[in-house]
Design a protein around this motif. Structure first.
Motif, PDB file in Angstrom:
ATOM      1  N   THR A   1      34.251  61.913  41.365  1.00 44.42           N
ATOM      2  CA  THR A   1      34.759  61.388  42.589  1.00 44.42           C
ATOM      3  C   THR A   1      34.702  59.825  42.458  1.00 44.42           C
ATOM      4  O   THR A   1      35.196  59.169  43.208  1.00 44.42           O
ATOM      5  CB  THR A   1      33.769  61.911  43.635  1.00 44.42           C
ATOM      6  N   THR A   2      33.769  59.156  41.305  1.00 41.35           N
ATOM      7  CA  THR A   2      33.834  57.821  41.314  1.00 41.35           C
ATOM      8  C   THR A   2      34.996  57.188  40.566  1.00 41.35           C
ATOM      9  O   THR A   2      35.686  56.203  40.847  1.00 41.35           O
ATOM     10  CB  THR A   2      32.396  57.285  40.787  1.00 41.35           C
ATOM     11  N   LEU A   3      35.531  57.968  39.545  1.00 45.89           N
ATOM     12  CA  LEU A   3      36.629  57.576  38.816  1.00 45.89           C
ATOM     13  C   LEU A   3      37.864  57.675  39.399  1.00 45.89           C
ATOM     14  O   LEU A   3      38.852  56.820  39.359  1.00 45.89           O
ATOM     15  CB  LEU A   3      36.636  58.416  37.416  1.00 45.89           C
ATOM     16  N   TRP A   4      38.146  58.818  40.126  1.00 41.08           N
ATOM     17  CA  TRP A   4      39.461  59.131  40.786  1.00 41.08           C
ATOM     18  C   TRP A   4      39.968  57.871  41.610  1.00 41.08           C
ATOM     19  O   TRP A   4      41.224  57.377  41.564  1.00 41.08           O
ATOM     20  CB  TRP A   4      39.529  60.379  41.486  1.00 41.08           C
TER      21      TRP A   4
ATOM     22  N   ASP B   1      46.885  56.523  45.968  1.00 37.49           N
ATOM     23  CA  ASP B   1      46.797  57.207  46.939  1.00 37.49           C
ATOM     24  C   ASP B   1      45.691  57.510  47.601  1.00 37.49           C
ATOM     25  O   ASP B   1      45.050  58.649  47.143  1.00 37.49           O
ATOM     26  CB  ASP B   1      47.940  58.516  46.574  1.00 37.49           C
ATOM     27  N   ALA B   2      45.089  56.895  48.405  1.00 43.12           N
ATOM     28  CA  ALA B   2      43.673  57.115  49.074  1.00 43.12           C
ATOM     29  C   ALA B   2      43.684  58.526  49.804  1.00 43.12           C
ATOM     30  O   ALA B   2      42.610  59.159  49.686  1.00 43.12           O
ATOM     31  CB  ALA B   2      43.501  56.054  50.076  1.00 43.12           C
ATOM     32  N   GLN B   3      44.705  58.674  50.377  1.00 41.93           N
ATOM     33  CA  GLN B   3      44.631  60.337  50.958  1.00 41.93           C
ATOM     34  C   GLN B   3      44.625  61.154  49.819  1.00 41.93           C
ATOM     35  O   GLN B   3      43.971  62.287  50.185  1.00 41.93           O
ATOM     36  CB  GLN B   3      45.826  60.460  51.945  1.00 41.93           C
ATOM     37  N   GLN B   4      45.313  60.975  48.932  1.00 39.83           N
ATOM     38  CA  GLN B   4      45.366  62.112  48.036  1.00 39.83           C
ATOM     39  C   GLN B   4      43.972  62.143  47.164  1.00 39.83           C
ATOM     40  O   GLN B   4      43.314  63.441  47.034  1.00 39.83           O
ATOM     41  CB  GLN B   4      46.286  61.886  46.526  1.00 39.83           C
ATOM     42  N   VAL B   5      43.289  61.184  47.110  1.00 35.92           N
ATOM     43  CA  VAL B   5      41.872  61.147  46.534  1.00 35.92           C
ATOM     44  C   VAL B   5      41.133  61.799  47.373  1.00 35.92           C
ATOM     45  O   VAL B   5      40.348  62.469  46.983  1.00 35.92           O
ATOM     46  CB  VAL B   5      41.546  59.724  46.069  1.00 35.92           C
ATOM     47  N   LEU B   6      41.039  61.451  48.856  1.00 37.17           N
ATOM     48  CA  LEU B   6      40.104  62.263  49.754  1.00 37.17           C
ATOM     49  C   LEU B   6      40.454  63.658  49.547  1.00 37.17           C
ATOM     50  O   LEU B   6      39.523  64.467  49.696  1.00 37.17           O
ATOM     51  CB  LEU B   6      40.547  61.730  51.015  1.00 37.17           C
TER      52      LEU B   6
END
Length: 532
Positions: free
Chosen positions: A370-373, A379-384
């Motif tokens: 979760t730190t690397l992604w 795309d912040a929403q996609q990462v969330l």
């Protein structure tokens, strides 16, 4: 027709309760609704209900205060409390006042709610019959459950107190008993459905007269069975008794799996002989059930067996996880090496057989993911959403093998994403090198240059080194020193040369220059003049 009152501060919940039951069809009449305890007591002045359904947390007067008042008015009203699973401590307080049933709101299904109402309706009928001359003592199920919960939490400490309360509740004395902790694996059933299913199948599986049992949920919502073993049979040896219990547990697991294919794991404690041993037996059964992490789901696991032991060699080893090494392999696209690293890590976890350690290591690996992604995705929403997916998926994993496969696949997906990004982001590195060559004399930081090319700092740093062959700082410093060499062939002072190439501190400039060239700025100038 027996009368029912609902007390719940949320209108939508009251409406749901009212709508999910065909009241007249089951012989009940809904006679009142209230939004808090104070309103309910006002309604009761016009007549008491036979069954009261109440929430715990409410404004003005909460459920616990209401129940206490109702018990002062009438000890005969049957009470169902509604709560959230996290409100279990409040539920325990309510049970002290003689609650008949409690249901978890989020898991409440119409058929389970109807069954609870029918059971209380039958209890009201027996009470009325008893008042007409047929006395009978029927302890409420919630009273037994509270007693057993108090035992596993250590609230009841004295052997005499335990025996006395058990006798009052009509429970058999302990001579040879075992505790079983049942976990339905990967089950989408709610708490109430699981409890109802296990109770229903226990009735099918148990041989009438051979023994007795008590079923109850713990505060985590897991189902437990206190098994009073083989009381009416010729007593087998301890080993034979345990073997018979294991066989029954395995047969019950098969019975649970037949209708739906659900796997269950049952942890079994060592033998207990008195009520005060129940707390330790519960801990043993839970610890045994957790060994499904290494043995897999669908087994009956007995506490203290060889299956649960950790090899001495494994205890002596110190297990470490290197986040830096994992990150380096990810950024270097070393999928094979990363897989081998994870395989070895999980091999060591398997040797240790420590459930808590598996959870700690899994959490560390998840933190790395979760730190690397965020570093490799714009795309912040996609990462969330991906983080939510990770936490949800990981919470469902129950064995070490499932964890191993999941993490290998998750890290491989990250590496493949990086490979796809690499080709499109190579132009950004070219842009960065061109910028450095043009503006080397200005202040340039890793943060500023990565922002310029619209990449995260960590991702840019790793991608730069992979593409250029040296780090951003090494490249910037080399460009500056190359420019300084040219300027030193003229008459400028060494300190001024440093300022012109972006290194303001003369001493630092001299130190860096000598580190790269092997000579000081003044020595370099002298050598160049000699050559000319």
């Amino acid at each position: 027709m027996h009368q029912v009152m609902i007390v719940e501060d949320e209108f939508i919940v009251r409406y749901g309760i009212r709508s999910m039951i065909e009241w007249e069809k089951i012989g009940l009449q809904l006679t009142g609704e209230a939004a808090n305890g104070k309103e309910a007591l006002e309604l009761m002045k016009d007549g008491l209900p036979d069954i009261l359904i109440t929430d715990i947390k409410m404004p003005v007067m909460d459920g616990i205060e209401l129940i206490a008042e109702v018990r002062r008015i009438s000890p005969d009203i049957k009470i169902i409390i509604l709560s959230n699973l996290e409100d279990f401590q409040y539920a325990k307080e309510a049970i002290k006042h003689g609650v008949s049933e409690y249901l978890i709101k989020s898991d409440m299904m119409p058929r389970d709610f109807e069954q609870a109402l029918l059971k209380l309706k039958e209890s009201v009928g027996r009470r009325n019959a008893a008042n007409e001359g047929a006395p009978a003592f029927q302890p409420e199920p919630a009273h037994k459950e509270k007693f057993l919960v108090d035992l596993i939490e250590g609230t009841i400490r004295g052997a005499s107190e335990g025996s006395s309360k058990a006798g009052q509740l009509g429970m058999a004395q302990l001579h040879s008993a075992y505790f079983m902790h049942i976990s339905l694996n990967d089950s989408e059933l709610g708490f109430t459905e699981r409890l109802s299913l296990i109770r229903h199948l226990l009735k099918q599986a148990w041989t009438e007269g051979s023994s007795s049992y008590e079923v109850f949920p713990d505060k985590q919502g897991e189902i437990n069975v206190l098994f009073l073993a083989f009381m009416n049979e010729e007593r087998p040896s301890p080993a034979g008794e345990m073997q018979k219990l294991r066989q029954w547990a395995e047969d019950f697991i098969q019975l649970l799996s037949k209708p739906s294919g659900r796997l269950a794991t049952i942890g079994i404690s060592s033998r207990i002989r008195k009520w005060t041993d129940v707390k330790e037996a519960y801990a043993q059964a839970v610890k045994a059930e957790k060994q499904k992490m290494f043995l897999g789901c669908g087994h009956a696991i007995i506490y203290g067996t060889d299956d649960m032991s950790m090899p001495a060699a494994a205890k002596a080893e110190h297990l470490r996880i290197s986040s830096h090494q994992i990150q380096s392999m990810v950024y270097a696209f070393q999928s094979k090496e990363l897989t081998e690293y994870l395989e070895e890590l999980f091999k060591q976890l398997a040797a240790r057989r420590d459930v808590d350690l598996v959870q700690i290591i899994s959490l560390e690996l998840l933190m790395i993911l979760t730190t690397l992604w965020p570093d490799v995705s714009t795309d912040a929403q996609q990462v969330l959403e991906l983080k939510k997916q990770y936490f949800d998926e990981l919470s469902r994993l129950e064995t070490l093998e499932q964890n191993r496969i999941w993490f290998i696949q998750a890290f491989d997906a990250l590496v493949q994403h990086l490979i796809l990004m690499y080709n499109s982001d190579r132009n950004s590195i070219i842009k960065a090198t061109q910028y450095i060559q043009q503006y080397y004399h200005q202040e340039i930081s890793l943060q500023s240059i990565s922002t310029l090319v619209h990449l995260s700092k960590n991702y840019f740093a790793n991608l730069f080194k992979k593409e250029v062959g040296e780090s951003f700082l090494e490249y910037l410093t080399r460009i500056r020193i190359d420019k300084a060499k040219t300027l030193l062939t003229g008459d400028l002072k060494a300190g001024d040369v440093g300022s012109l190439v972006g290194i303001q501190d003369p001493k630092y400039f001299s130190k860096v220059f000598k580190k790269i060239t092997g000579v000081s700025p003044s020595e370099y100038r002298h050598l160049m003049r000699e050559e000319r």
